[in-house]
Write an enzyme that holds these catalytic residues in place. Sequence first.
Site, PDB file in Angstrom:
ATOM      1  N   HIS A 146       0.875  -1.176   0.000  1.00 56.92           N
ATOM      2  CA  HIS A 146       0.000   0.000   0.000  1.00 56.92           C
ATOM      3  C   HIS A 146       0.912   1.225   0.000  1.00 56.92           C
ATOM      4  CE1 HIS A 146      -3.795   1.994   0.472  1.00 56.92           C
ATOM      5  NE2 HIS A 146      -3.385   2.648   1.528  1.00 56.92           N
ATOM      6  N   TYR A 206      -6.933   9.566  -1.407  1.00 54.95           N
ATOM      7  CA  TYR A 206      -7.217  10.244  -0.135  1.00 54.95           C
ATOM      8  C   TYR A 206      -6.058  11.184   0.211  1.00 54.95           C
ATOM      9  CZ  TYR A 206      -4.187   6.545   1.888  1.00 54.95           C
ATOM     10  OH  TYR A 206      -3.148   5.693   2.169  1.00 54.95           O
ATOM     11  N   ASP A 210     -29.444 -19.684  14.323  1.00 58.22           N
ATOM     12  CA  ASP A 210     -30.863 -19.854  14.063  1.00 58.22           C
ATOM     13  C   ASP A 210     -30.973 -21.015  13.081  1.00 58.22           C
ATOM     14  OD1 ASP A 210     -33.678 -18.873  14.040  1.00 58.22           O
ATOM     15  OD2 ASP A 210     -33.225 -18.515  11.924  1.00 58.22           O
TER      16      ASP A 210
HETATM   17  C1  LIG Z   1       0.863   2.451   3.807  1.00 56.51           C
HETATM   18  C2  LIG Z   1      -0.225   2.204   4.823  1.00 56.51           C
HETATM   19  C3  LIG Z   1      -1.102   3.216   5.139  1.00 56.51           C
HETATM   20  C4  LIG Z   1      -2.106   2.996   6.087  1.00 56.51           C
HETATM   21  N1  LIG Z   1      -2.955   4.002   6.388  1.00 56.51           N
HETATM   22  C5  LIG Z   1      -3.930   3.816   7.312  1.00 56.51           C
HETATM   23  C6  LIG Z   1      -4.805   4.868   7.668  1.00 56.51           C
HETATM   24  O1  LIG Z   1      -4.715   5.967   7.159  1.00 56.51           O
HETATM   25  N2  LIG Z   1      -5.763   4.620   8.598  1.00 56.51           N
HETATM   26  C7  LIG Z   1      -5.892   3.408   9.180  1.00 56.51           C
HETATM   27  O2  LIG Z   1      -6.805   3.244   9.992  1.00 56.51           O
HETATM   28  N3  LIG Z   1      -5.068   2.397   8.867  1.00 56.51           N
HETATM   29  C8  LIG Z   1      -4.082   2.569   7.963  1.00 56.51           C
HETATM   30  N4  LIG Z   1      -3.226   1.559   7.647  1.00 56.51           N
HETATM   31  C9  LIG Z   1      -3.423   0.259   8.292  1.00 56.51           C
HETATM   32  C10 LIG Z   1      -2.812   0.169   9.680  1.00 56.51           C
HETATM   33  O3  LIG Z   1      -1.556   0.730   9.689  1.00 56.51           O
HETATM   34  C11 LIG Z   1      -2.751  -1.291  10.084  1.00 56.51           C
HETATM   35  O4  LIG Z   1      -4.046  -1.847   9.956  1.00 56.51           O
HETATM   36  C12 LIG Z   1      -2.299  -1.515  11.493  1.00 56.51           C
HETATM   37  O5  LIG Z   1      -1.150  -0.791  11.770  1.00 56.51           O
HETATM   38  C13 LIG Z   1      -2.042  -3.010  11.717  1.00 56.51           C
HETATM   39  O6  LIG Z   1      -1.707  -3.192  13.056  1.00 56.51           O
HETATM   40  P1  LIG Z   1      -1.477  -4.646  13.639  1.00 56.51           P
HETATM   41  O7  LIG Z   1      -1.211  -4.478  15.079  1.00 56.51           O
HETATM   42  O8  LIG Z   1      -2.544  -5.548  13.230  1.00 56.51           O
HETATM   43  O9  LIG Z   1      -0.199  -5.205  12.865  1.00 56.51           O
HETATM   44  P2  LIG Z   1       1.360  -4.802  12.938  1.00 56.51           P
HETATM   45  O10 LIG Z   1       1.566  -3.362  13.196  1.00 56.51           O
HETATM   46  O11 LIG Z   1       1.946  -5.338  11.698  1.00 56.51           O
HETATM   47  O12 LIG Z   1       1.846  -5.596  14.195  1.00 56.51           O
HETATM   48  C14 LIG Z   1       2.089  -6.980  14.176  1.00 56.51           C
HETATM   49  C15 LIG Z   1       3.256  -7.265  15.090  1.00 56.51           C
HETATM   50  O13 LIG Z   1       3.358  -8.667  15.284  1.00 56.51           O
HETATM   51  C16 LIG Z   1       4.702  -8.956  15.498  1.00 56.51           C
HETATM   52  N5  LIG Z   1       4.963 -10.385  15.254  1.00 56.51           N
HETATM   53  C17 LIG Z   1       4.807 -11.045  14.097  1.00 56.51           C
HETATM   54  N6  LIG Z   1       5.163 -12.332  14.234  1.00 56.51           N
HETATM   55  C18 LIG Z   1       5.540 -12.493  15.507  1.00 56.51           C
HETATM   56  C19 LIG Z   1       6.025 -13.602  16.250  1.00 56.51           C
HETATM   57  N7  LIG Z   1       6.195 -14.789  15.694  1.00 56.51           N
HETATM   58  N8  LIG Z   1       6.328 -13.409  17.542  1.00 56.51           N
HETATM   59  C20 LIG Z   1       6.177 -12.201  18.131  1.00 56.51           C
HETATM   60  N9  LIG Z   1       5.733 -11.118  17.460  1.00 56.51           N
HETATM   61  C21 LIG Z   1       5.409 -11.262  16.166  1.00 56.51           C
HETATM   62  C22 LIG Z   1       5.416  -8.073  14.500  1.00 56.51           C
HETATM   63  O14 LIG Z   1       6.760  -7.855  14.860  1.00 56.51           O
HETATM   64  C23 LIG Z   1       4.576  -6.802  14.545  1.00 56.51           C
HETATM   65  O15 LIG Z   1       5.119  -5.819  15.377  1.00 56.51           O
HETATM   66  C24 LIG Z   1      -2.227   1.728   6.716  1.00 56.51           C
HETATM   67  C25 LIG Z   1      -1.327   0.722   6.397  1.00 56.51           C
HETATM   68  C26 LIG Z   1      -0.339   0.941   5.460  1.00 56.51           C
HETATM   69  C27 LIG Z   1       0.607  -0.173   5.126  1.00 56.51           C
END
Ligand SMILES: Cc1cc2nc3c(=O)[nH]c(=O)nc-3n(C[C@H](O)[C@H](O)[C@H](O)COP(=O)(O)OP(=O)(O)OC[C@H]3O[C@@H](n4cnc5c(N)ncnc54)[C@H](O)[C@@H]3O)c2cc1C
Length: 823
Positions: free
Chosen positions: A236, A263, A549
């Site tokens: 993205h 956006y 249901d």
């Molecule tokens: C370019 C871009 C723009 C975006 N813009 C927006 C926006 O404007 N508004 C919005 O609402 N959202 C936006 N998003 C989406 C948003 O950033 C994400 O949905 C959100 O940050 C995801 O968070 P998360 O905690 O699910 O995942 P992550 O932040 O990816 O966290 C997952 C974590 O799990 C850890 N992990 C993985 N495997 C293991 C393991 N085996 N053991 C221990 N730890 C592990 C990783 O190290 C990581 O830190 C955007 C995303 C992108 C890429």
Amino acid sequence: MTEQASRTLPSLARIVVVGGGVGGTSVAYHLALSGERDVVLVDRSELTSGSTFHSAGLVGQLRSDPTLTAMNRYSVELYSSLQQGDTPPGWVQCGSIRLASTQERWEEIQRQAGWAASSGLEMSLISAAEAQELFPLMSTDGVVGACFLPTDGQVDPSSLTYSLAAGARAMGVQILTGTRVLGIDTEGEGLRRRVVRVRTDQGDIECEKVVDCGGMFAAEIARMVDVRVPIVPMSHQYVVTEAMFEHRETPLPSLRDPDNLVYYRQEVDGLVMGGYERNSEPFTASASSYDAVPADFNGRLLVPDHDRFVEISENAAIRVPAIADAGIRTFINGPEAFTPDNEFCLGPTDVAGFYVAAGFCAHGIAGAGGIGKVVAEWVLEGAPPMDLWHMDVRRFGQSYRSPSYTLARTVENYETYYDIRYPAHERSAGRPLRVSPAYAWHAAHGASFGEKSGWERVNVYESNATADDESWRPRGWAGRNWSPGVVAEHRAAREAAALFDESSFAKIEVRGPDAARLMEWVCDNVVARGTGSVTYTQMLNARGGVECDVTVTQTASDAFVVVTGTAFANHDASWLRTQARETDADVTITDVTGAWACFGLWGPNARAILERLTPQDLGNDAFPFMSMRETTVGDVPVRLVRVTFVGELGWELYCPTEYGAGLWRTLWAAGEEHGLVAGGYRAIDSLRLEKGYRVWGAELDPAHTPYESGLGFCVKLEKDFLGRDALAAQKESGVAQRLACLVLDDAAQVALGNEPVRLDGAVLGRVTSGGIGFHVGSSIAFVYLPVAVQDGARVEVGIFGEWVGATVTKDPLYDPRSERVRA
Ligand SMILES: Cc1cc2nc3c(=O)[nH]c(=O)nc-3n(C[C@H](O)[C@H](O)[C@H](O)COP(=O)(O)OP(=O)(O)OC[C@H]3O[C@@H](n4cnc5c(N)ncnc54)[C@H](O)[C@@H]3O)c2cc1C
């Protein structure tokens, strides 16, 4: 990323949260806020080092799903309250504008204004000039109108994560960075399998529950317990421009122009600008692999793909011309976890104690507050606080174990992210996948297929369309993708007979010494009434809300078949397995959907068609309504079940799949002289609406009880069952709201769902589902209303900005004494 990890890994914790992004920290924060302090959060690297650190940070609240809107509203409340604390997340309530650059989009925005009204969200429709006043950099060329949501905003994603982590830690949560989960151990077999230990590169933690908050790594983590989380990391992209305007006292609202796929939001004195490309790029996923994100992919970005961003850049300059001359300060290309239907993956799985909160589809920052709150409650209480079916990870069936299918569905969704979703819109990726044995017959007879849970299902046979029925075409969007064939099929079921292919209905077999005990515990109705009995019932949560249901057929003293909607196989089977585990029931629970074809033969002539094909006596004494007989029809062994979902005399015919094509042909041939018409799901929907049959996921959900939904006749308080105490208390106190049937003044105005319903100017509810009942000749809608609103009351339904008058009417509108079904 200066988070100081505590280096002492505890050997024991009740709950381990895996992942220190915005999702994991919010879940940990809310677990602690709910009083659960025995929580450890681990991240393989630093906090925010997955997708979170490179997020654009826009926070929009309004969604088509009212539950998601409520969750996002909670996020906004949380972020603005954290902003007052010691570790502010950088929350700025700047408002947001959504532009309509086409007439169709303007209609969509008016529809969304209805959703906002039914969600209690302040949103105003504004002109192009007013939008420009709020966002002076934009050009008004081609703008038809816009909407403005003043409480939307933006937040700094990393600061938000640290703010949540600080709050969680202050309440006792241990946060360990640099701790990689290598494996998750389980004990027990089958439905008794449960999480017992998390193995990390820093040591093991014995635990009761694990919450997989792994973002794009969630599939990899879930694979450690053989659970499939269908997530595809998608690239993205967005850019941050150099300064483009003078310093402003009030922040610019964020701006979305979906027709141009872009956006924008303010970043210092420049803009963040991004969009959804039509030529998307999955990261690491392929047709044969879904969890190959490199082990060292933390704190990293992808190489900017300028070619793929050309369309977005050009469109961006159409709406904000100054951006063409602005320098680019940063070009971000980051992967984010997308799902096949653009909704989150939340909740429990078939492994006890293993939960998921991932797959946030580029709205994880907006959603994180609400996600943390609902998932924490789900983990602690065993049930979510609201209807989360659209986000429940169990909505994905077996087909999503396939990487290629998951990839195709996810890519299609990403590339059409900003497209207008018209009613009856059908997706095309990965089709056809699951087909009925009569599929070829349907295709040869003019069927128009829809898809649900991978199944090809007949929506309508275009060959049934007659010119006369055109007069029923609804106005506006409801009239798009509409076929007059639906009217003919509806009429045939009421006046002669109609044959429907319902092979996709989910069928779950519950078998074993404790099958009857389990079924009586989970069902509000009495279902163990002997072999051959058929019972309509609900399965409730402890609050009395409807979790499932279903129709239950007892097929042997120790065996039952639960029949439920096509999309609910996994959900309902999982609910049964959870209850079996919790009550230590000796049963096996098997999804037998594909093993049985199912055809519905209904209408006043159904008996006449069937009786010449079967040795079974079809009379009311030998074969009463709500019973099952094993027999033959033509040459085919058939389980004949006398039920109906359309409100007519008739049977569902179940046979082993390999006989299905033959059985369909036999019925078709026998029906010819009786006016038999083949029908599709659109006709079933209009038939069930006028008969007042409820649908789970629309009228029925975990937040409403059978008493509120008008299903009190199923509730047998004299027996013990899950949810009984809550229902007994509600019966005592009386319900505050009830499902009401509305008849709209104008039969050509159709409510599609989620429209606001108001009385004397005050919005009291939202439409659960609506459509035309062609026999009763009315446009019908269902809505939960306060009980004080009596039958006969006049209300208004907001349809595309127009308030259409409607009367609250006693339901069912068709055959209220059910004489037809017992004929
Ligand atoms: C370019 C871009 C723009 C975006 N813009 C927006 C926006 O404007 N508004 C919005 O609402 N959202 C936006 N998003 C989406 C948003 O950033 C994400 O949905 C959100 O940050 C995801 O968070 P998360 O905690 O699910 O995942 P992550 O932040 O990816 O966290 C997952 C974590 O799990 C850890 N992990 C993985 N495997 C293991 C393991 N085996 N053991 C221990 N730890 C592990 C990783 O190290 C990581 O830190 C955007 C995303 C992108 C890429």
